[in-house]
Design an enzyme around this catalytic site. Structure first.
Site, PDB file in Angstrom:
ATOM      1  N   HIS A  68       0.797  -1.234   0.000  1.00  0.00           N
ATOM      2  CA  HIS A  68       0.000   0.000   0.000  1.00  0.00           C
ATOM      3  C   HIS A  68       0.830   1.285   0.000  1.00  0.00           C
ATOM      4  CE1 HIS A  68      -2.903  -3.006   1.363  1.00  0.00           C
ATOM      5  NE2 HIS A  68      -3.878  -2.159   1.172  1.00  0.00           N
ATOM      6  N   GLU A  97     -12.983  -9.270   0.494  1.00  0.00           N
ATOM      7  CA  GLU A  97     -13.835  -8.067   0.478  1.00  0.00           C
ATOM      8  C   GLU A  97     -14.211  -7.753  -0.960  1.00  0.00           C
ATOM      9  OE1 GLU A  97     -10.922  -5.411   2.328  1.00  0.00           O
ATOM     10  OE2 GLU A  97     -11.804  -5.834   4.280  1.00  0.00           O
ATOM     11  N   CYS A 142     -10.316   1.918   7.851  1.00  0.00           N
ATOM     12  CA  CYS A 142     -10.481   2.744   6.657  1.00  0.00           C
ATOM     13  C   CYS A 142     -11.837   3.428   6.623  1.00  0.00           C
ATOM     14  CB  CYS A 142     -10.292   1.889   5.407  1.00  0.00           C
ATOM     15  SG  CYS A 142     -11.280   0.403   5.375  1.00  0.00           S
TER      16      CYS A 142
END
Lengths: 659, 659
Positions: free
Chosen positions: A136, A321, A417
């Site tokens: 990330h 997800e 998040c």
């Protein structure tokens, strides 16, 4: 065009709305301060964030180990972005002081060469850009860029903008097609849309080109992420051990299994997908890339036509997800992550900019009024990450298959998040109400949210005040405060929920209108004081799902205006599954001040299966032994309010008593 | 008592049945030879078993590495057990020669001290008995003991019995409450019920005592399995790495979270649970332990009353192949492992021995005729491990949440517990048709399966021939061939599926009867040639589920006699979810020779939602836009036959068109 549209947007629309002002105030007064406490690890009983502490350590102001997720920096960035928007509408010197200090901290953590990432600075120094697949790095960069742009646009302060520009310049030197550069991209898309914003704020074309580079390289052969895994011998950030090198096909999780222009089905991690689609739409507009626009349209059609929950949620499975496949929308094992719906809103907004069609705004509104605001408790301190359409609290505790579905909103998450993402969206909501095309002298009103709006069109300034009673009552009013001397257009969305029935009055007189792509286009010479009344029919309706969606077969949902409704145990008893609704029931609205914030509930006629007649130890018996289900009065409440009273079962899709 | 019941059982009941003979023949002619090929790694396109090869290596007859799972030995054991039963009814010198050779191989792999386990002999020599939690050492021992007993009882050959007795003696020296002994038990129960069988075959009381030791120690504080993990520093067999030491609470997976006498809810891994309950019931009977019996009753009531699928499947979740919680019976994310239903049958059989109540036999029959035989393809070469009640093949491919649910039976599995388990059950089916109490001069007929039966009662020999047309037609006939000179009882089960309506004729004359615990007890002086006709009503019925079972709300299943029915796509089109059934439909049976093996299908009246009127890209629309579902003729087939024609969707629970 984009640059012009971005600059000063905040000054042009200001929300003043009976429903939404409370959300914005909640974010300013509660969420932002609460999240600041969370970022500083000062919330009792919640998992620590470590976000500020990581920056202090990276800046040499404190000793210690990196804490939290590899992408923990993005939490501070999203908070700063929210603060930026909030300060744009509500100056707050104390908050600005805190934010300025945080920005100085970020600046202090930046390295000599412009690099900025606390994880790799503290913990894996020397391993920069070696694990784009998992770590990330560019994702965090993107969020800090978005924060910088928001903060600059609201406060005019360049400090963070300069920091991220230096960082972006560094990234631009590392990535590219030249000898010695990395011809790669991030495992989690975000940098792409952020660089477009940075281009908008600075006018530096190289940021746009870099965004285009990342989008163009994605999924190209040889596959960068697969080769990168090979260079690491498959050693994983998450397990610390060698893993099998993934196949190109497995890169579907990161939407890097093939070039984006060849993708036509929404696959993989839902947040990654919609962040990427958002950047694709940005680039399609700014570079005039028709092929990219066509990809956006295809992906939109697949995602919203076959893989979207009625609440505007996307992502059907906890595993990754992620999207699963067409028409697979289980209500109880659902994912429908809050961040994914926020990304869907970003994408919809960009598509509206490209081609104003009401279907984009319909979806935007659906996600906003249901999945997104439903994710936050009415106190602003508790959040759903997963937004289920069916909850059985015992299953959330007792079934590993549904453990990810929480029956009660949680405090700040380890991977947090969603809460700051909600905050930044709600503080920038003014960006989503309208789009304008100066060239065509038209302002589109996509959402019915009370607001003051001002646009510079080719023919001059168009300004008006929108007042709205939504979502509780229909009826919206636009009063012009300034208008060009020649004809310009106000285009009002005909929302899908009104069934094509919307009443128009201009200065008190009922008026016909022509509809273009789902908008009533009113073109005339307007004058200050002109009043447009727009009343889409607001009537509760039963909604059916496409029979291909197996999970909703024989069931109906209830909608009223933009709101999806649900049944909660606190109103209807349990099991909710023992209830059915009559297909021809009236749906009687009542404004109930006792509901959190006050809300319209709906009464409906239905039936309840006999429970008393069953031996609890008897699982099955002949159908003939059960009496006809008794008539029952059902009470439905807005989905976004669920779980704000007593915990219990909840369902959006209700069995029909006759099918 | 147990010992007497066990010895010679095989000689007392011999199945001759139009339905079941074909299964037994399939096992003998196809499954056993096919599995032998599998054990020898000679099946193309299937994962290798390594089972025989491991024994060769352990016996020093071949060089190589251990292959397969840590419990791979049990596959050979289960095969030998099936062969034992098969030889008992159908002598086959060639098969017996092969089995004798395999037994010699097993004997050759036995260590000096009696120890027998190829994994620990080949791969982890020196680590014996250090990982009871994960490594299945006693589990494998148990299966070899069961094989030895079956082989001895059918062939009279003691070779394998002597091998396992030496092994059991070794185990008895390792485990116990004396200084230097391990006060523990296996992570996977199985040894307990096997030791009871070994006691039955040998008369050696110490084997019974050892079984009781394992049951009594289980879940006692301090927790053996938790402490053992600590002694290994948490190093896991499966990951090879240190894992957190599990809590006592986590030992619920192994039913070792508390003493068995305190357990009242079925939890954890379903196969482990039912194997344990089986041994508990054995011990309750053999030791007269009333507390243990009460535990068995409680666990039975919970498991079959609140956690059992209508097909007799148990285990609601893939995660841990486990029970989840009361009334949680999802049809599509189901587990319902074949082995678990077989264990349920073992447990039911033991409870029938303890207290003949028809509810035990009802469940036994339900599991046998549906979950168990449904797991095997009609060719005997393909198996379901998971036995779903609802299948959407696309979901099995495209949704990680349902990837464990296969839409098509698979060849031999990597973890291949189920196929040999089915084989051994089907070859020993004669043990499940009747129980007798010599003391009370009564023979109970639990299942309606054609058979010749002979029992030594207190008053003398009772022998008769049962003929049965089940499951396709009702009606069973018992013709006496030998009878004592004084009155004895034949107790005929009144199956739950007849709704209490069963017609009795004795020597042609309709006759009244008294019912005790679900059995029609016919007590008289019988004579050879006496004929009892017993006709429980065999009529297809719609079945409702307890409304607490959310997954089945508003739905019905179809049963006819012992068979559960289902809808398949090949007969009804897709989506199956678009179909509903009328609650007052007739269910018209037709014998259809075209179905695999020939079977009765059922026609029913229902409705089909309109598919043609939907835009494939439109997920939702007002209910009012859909026409009334059109009338449709539904065709249901026996569940056990599903998936034997074209692959496609399948559902057991069908939406009701009116609720």
């Amino acid at each position: 065009m984009k640059q012009a549209a971005a600059a000063g947007t905040k000054e042009r629309v200001r929300i003043k709305d009976g429903f939404w002002d409370a959300y914005a105030a909640l974010v300013r007064d509660t969420v932002i301060p609460y999240q600041w406490e969370a970022l500083n690890d000062r919330i009792a009983d919640a998992e620590p964030s470590y976000a500020i502490r990581n920056f202090r350590i990276a800046a040499g102001q404190e000793q210690g180990e990196f804490g939290g997720m590899v992408f923990q920096d993005s939490d501070l960035a999203k908070w700063l972005e929210a603060v930026g928007y909030a300060l744009g509408t509500h100056p707050d010197p104390e908050l600005e002081r805190i934010a300025d200090e945080a920005i100085e901290l970020v600046a202090a953590a930046q390295q000599e060469d412009g690099y900025l990432n606390t994880y790799f600075t503290i913990k894996e120094s020397g391993k920069r850009w070696t694990n784009l697949y998992e770590a990330h790095e560019l994702y965090c960069a993107g969020h800090m860029i978005e924060a910088a742009v928001a903060y600059y646009e609201s406060t005019g302060k360049r400090r963070l903008l300069d920091v991220v520009s230096r960082f972006a310049d560094h990234i631009d030197s590392v990535f590219g097609r030249e000898e010695g550069q990395l011809r790669g991209y991030d495992g989690h898309q975000e940098i792409e849309l952020a660089l477009v914003k940075l281009y908008g704020a600075t006018g530096e074309r190289r940021y746009l080109d870099l965004a285009k580079f990342f989008i163009d390289e994605r999924g190209a052969e040889p596959n960068f992420l697969v080769e990168e895994c090979g260079r690491r011998d498959g050693v994983s950030h998450w397990t610390g051990r060698q893993q099998p090198i993934p196949s190109v096909r497995q890169m579907a999780y990161n939407q890097a299994h093939k070039p984006v222009r060849e993708q036509d089905v929404a696959v993989g991690h839902a947040v990654r997908a919609v962040y990427m689609y958002t950047a694709m739409a940005d680039l399609a507009g700014l570079t005039g890339d028709a092929e990219l626009l066509e990809s956006c349209r295809r992906l939109w059609a697949n995602m919203t036509g076959k893989q979207m929950y009625i609440t505007g949620g996307i992502g059907s499975t906890h595993h990754g997800e992620a999207f699963s496949f067409d028409y697979d929308l289980p209500n109880d094992t659902v994912y429908a992550e809050t961040c994914a719906s926020i990304g869907l809103i970003f994408f919809a907004r960009r598509m509206l900019q490209l081609e104003p069609k009401s279907e984009y705004a319909d979806v935007l509104e659906r996600a906003l009024y249901n999945n997104v605001i439903g994710s936050m408790s009415q106190d602003g301190k508790h959040y759903f990450y997963v937004n289920p359409l069916e909850v059985w609290p015992k299953a959330s505790e007792g079934s590993p298959d549904r453990r990810h579905v929480k029956a009660v909103r949680q405090k700040w998450f380890g991977c947090s998040c969603c809460p700051p993402n909600v905050a930044r969206l709600l503080c920038s909501l003014h960006d989503y109400v309208y789009t304008a095309s100066a060239e065509d002298d038209v302002v589109y009103a996509h959402l019915f949210i009370g607001s003051e709006a001002r646009f510079e069109l080719k023919s001059g300034t168009a300004a008006f005040v929108q007042t709205s009673l939504l979502p509780w009552q229909g009826g919206t009013r636009f009063e012009w405060t300034e208008a060009p001397e020649t004809a310009v257009s106000l285009a009002l969305r005909v929302p899908s929920w009104c069934g094509g029935q919307a009443l128009l009055k201009i200065n008190g007189a009922e008026s016909a209108y022509r509809t273009v792509d789902g908008y009533a286009v009113l073109t005339r010479v307007w004058a200050a004081g002109d009043v447009v009344e727009w009343e889409p029919r607001l009537e509760a309706r039963l909604i059916a799902a496409n029979p291909e969606i197996r999970a909703d077969a024989g069931k109906a949902a209830i909608e009223r205006g933009p709101l999806v409704y649900c049944l909660e145990e606190v109103d209807n008893g349990a099991p909710i599954a023992s209830l059915s609704i009559d297909p021809d029931t009236e749906l009687i609205p009542t404004f109930d001040a006792a509901l959190p914030g006050g809300a319209v509930s709906l009464e409906a006629a239905g039936r309840r299966a006999d429970l008393a007649g069953w031996d609890p130890d008897q699982p099955y018996r002949p159908l003939g032994q059960s009496p006809e289900p008794a008539a029952a009065e059902l009470r439905a409440v807005p989905y976004f309010l669920w779980g704000n009273r007593e915990p219990g079962e909840m369902a959006v899709w209700i069995r029909l008593s006759r099918v």
